[in-house]
Design a protein around this motif. Structure first.
Motif, PDB file in Angstrom:
ATOM      1  N   HIS A 195       0.831  -1.207   0.000  1.00  0.00           N
ATOM      2  CA  HIS A 195       0.000   0.000   0.000  1.00  0.00           C
ATOM      3  C   HIS A 195       0.862   1.252   0.000  1.00  0.00           C
ATOM      4  N   SER A 196       0.451   2.222  -0.803  1.00  0.00           N
ATOM      5  CA  SER A 196       1.125   3.514  -0.852  1.00  0.00           C
ATOM      6  C   SER A 196       0.192   4.583  -0.289  1.00  0.00           C
ATOM      7  N   HIS A 251      -5.518   6.160  -4.219  1.00  0.00           N
ATOM      8  CA  HIS A 251      -6.919   5.746  -4.119  1.00  0.00           C
ATOM      9  C   HIS A 251      -7.127   4.294  -4.528  1.00  0.00           C
ATOM     10  N   PHE A 252      -6.343   3.761  -5.446  1.00  0.00           N
ATOM     11  CA  PHE A 252      -6.451   2.334  -5.780  1.00  0.00           C
ATOM     12  C   PHE A 252      -6.056   1.473  -4.588  1.00  0.00           C
ATOM     13  N   GLY A 294      10.800  -4.395  -5.649  1.00  0.00           N
ATOM     14  CA  GLY A 294      11.969  -4.755  -6.446  1.00  0.00           C
ATOM     15  C   GLY A 294      11.830  -6.121  -7.088  1.00  0.00           C
ATOM     16  N   LYS A 295      11.223  -7.036  -6.376  1.00  0.00           N
ATOM     17  CA  LYS A 295      11.053  -8.399  -6.888  1.00  0.00           C
ATOM     18  C   LYS A 295       9.985  -8.478  -7.978  1.00  0.00           C
ATOM     19  N   HIS A 296       8.846  -7.823  -7.760  1.00  0.00           N
ATOM     20  CA  HIS A 296       7.697  -7.992  -8.666  1.00  0.00           C
ATOM     21  C   HIS A 296       7.541  -6.872  -9.696  1.00  0.00           C
ATOM     22  N   ARG A 297       8.152  -5.722  -9.454  1.00  0.00           N
ATOM     23  CA  ARG A 297       8.135  -4.587 -10.367  1.00  0.00           C
ATOM     24  C   ARG A 297       6.750  -4.287 -10.952  1.00  0.00           C
ATOM     25  N   PRO A 298       5.773  -3.961 -10.088  1.00  0.00           N
ATOM     26  CA  PRO A 298       4.423  -3.677 -10.586  1.00  0.00           C
ATOM     27  C   PRO A 298       4.385  -2.385 -11.406  1.00  0.00           C
ATOM     28  N   ALA A 299       3.507  -2.355 -12.388  1.00  0.00           N
ATOM     29  CA  ALA A 299       3.355  -1.170 -13.227  1.00  0.00           C
ATOM     30  C   ALA A 299       2.656  -0.049 -12.466  1.00  0.00           C
ATOM     31  N   MET A 300       1.789  -0.419 -11.525  1.00  0.00           N
ATOM     32  CA  MET A 300       1.020   0.548 -10.745  1.00  0.00           C
ATOM     33  C   MET A 300       0.892   0.041  -9.321  1.00  0.00           C
ATOM     34  N   GLU A 315       2.363 -15.181  -1.739  1.00  0.00           N
ATOM     35  CA  GLU A 315       3.661 -14.592  -2.081  1.00  0.00           C
ATOM     36  C   GLU A 315       3.932 -14.516  -3.576  1.00  0.00           C
ATOM     37  N   GLU A 316       2.914 -14.757  -4.399  1.00  0.00           N
ATOM     38  CA  GLU A 316       3.052 -14.676  -5.850  1.00  0.00           C
ATOM     39  C   GLU A 316       2.237 -13.501  -6.370  1.00  0.00           C
ATOM     40  N   PHE A 317       2.697 -12.883  -7.448  1.00  0.00           N
ATOM     41  CA  PHE A 317       2.004 -11.750  -8.052  1.00  0.00           C
ATOM     42  C   PHE A 317       0.576 -12.129  -8.413  1.00  0.00           C
ATOM     43  N   PHE A 318      -0.381 -11.282  -8.007  1.00  0.00           N
ATOM     44  CA  PHE A 318      -1.775 -11.446  -8.419  1.00  0.00           C
ATOM     45  C   PHE A 318      -2.205 -10.276  -9.298  1.00  0.00           C
ATOM     46  N   SER A 319      -1.944  -9.048  -8.843  1.00  0.00           N
ATOM     47  CA  SER A 319      -2.343  -7.890  -9.636  1.00  0.00           C
ATOM     48  C   SER A 319      -1.597  -6.639  -9.185  1.00  0.00           C
TER      49      SER A 319
END
Length: 88
Positions: A5-6, A10-11, A45-51, A59-63
């Motif tokens: 969370h940032s 709002h997302f 750093g590990k998952h490098r999300p676009a947003m 522990e795996e990328f979902f969204s």
């Protein structure tokens, strides 16, 4: 599941609210991690999300970005996570 969370996102706020609401119907544990914490920076750093937010399941990328609620509920249903009685 983990929500990175940032502040002032709002997302992120929307995803956190939705996940906490889903806990009433599904057996899920939600861990909220601040994006600026050491753990948050490592996950970014590990998952490098676009947003933001970054959402991990087991522990795996979902969204990343707006939480895809229908997709998440479908995943929970496929795992048999629905609670037998409403409320925890």
């Amino acid at each position: 599941m983990t929500l990175v969370h940032s502040a002032a996102c709002h997302f992120c706020d929307d995803a956190e609210e939705a996940l906490h609401e889903l806990r009433c119907e599904y057996a899920i544990d939600v861990s909220v991690v601040d994006i600026d914490s050491p753990v948050g920076r490592t996950l970014l750093g590990k998952h490098r999300p676009a947003m933001n937010p970054l959402v991990l399941v087991d522990e795996e990328f979902f969204s990343s970005g707006r939480l895809p609620r229908k997709k998440f509920i479908k995943l929970l249903e496929s795992r048999g996570a629905r609670l037998t009685t409403v409320g925890r």
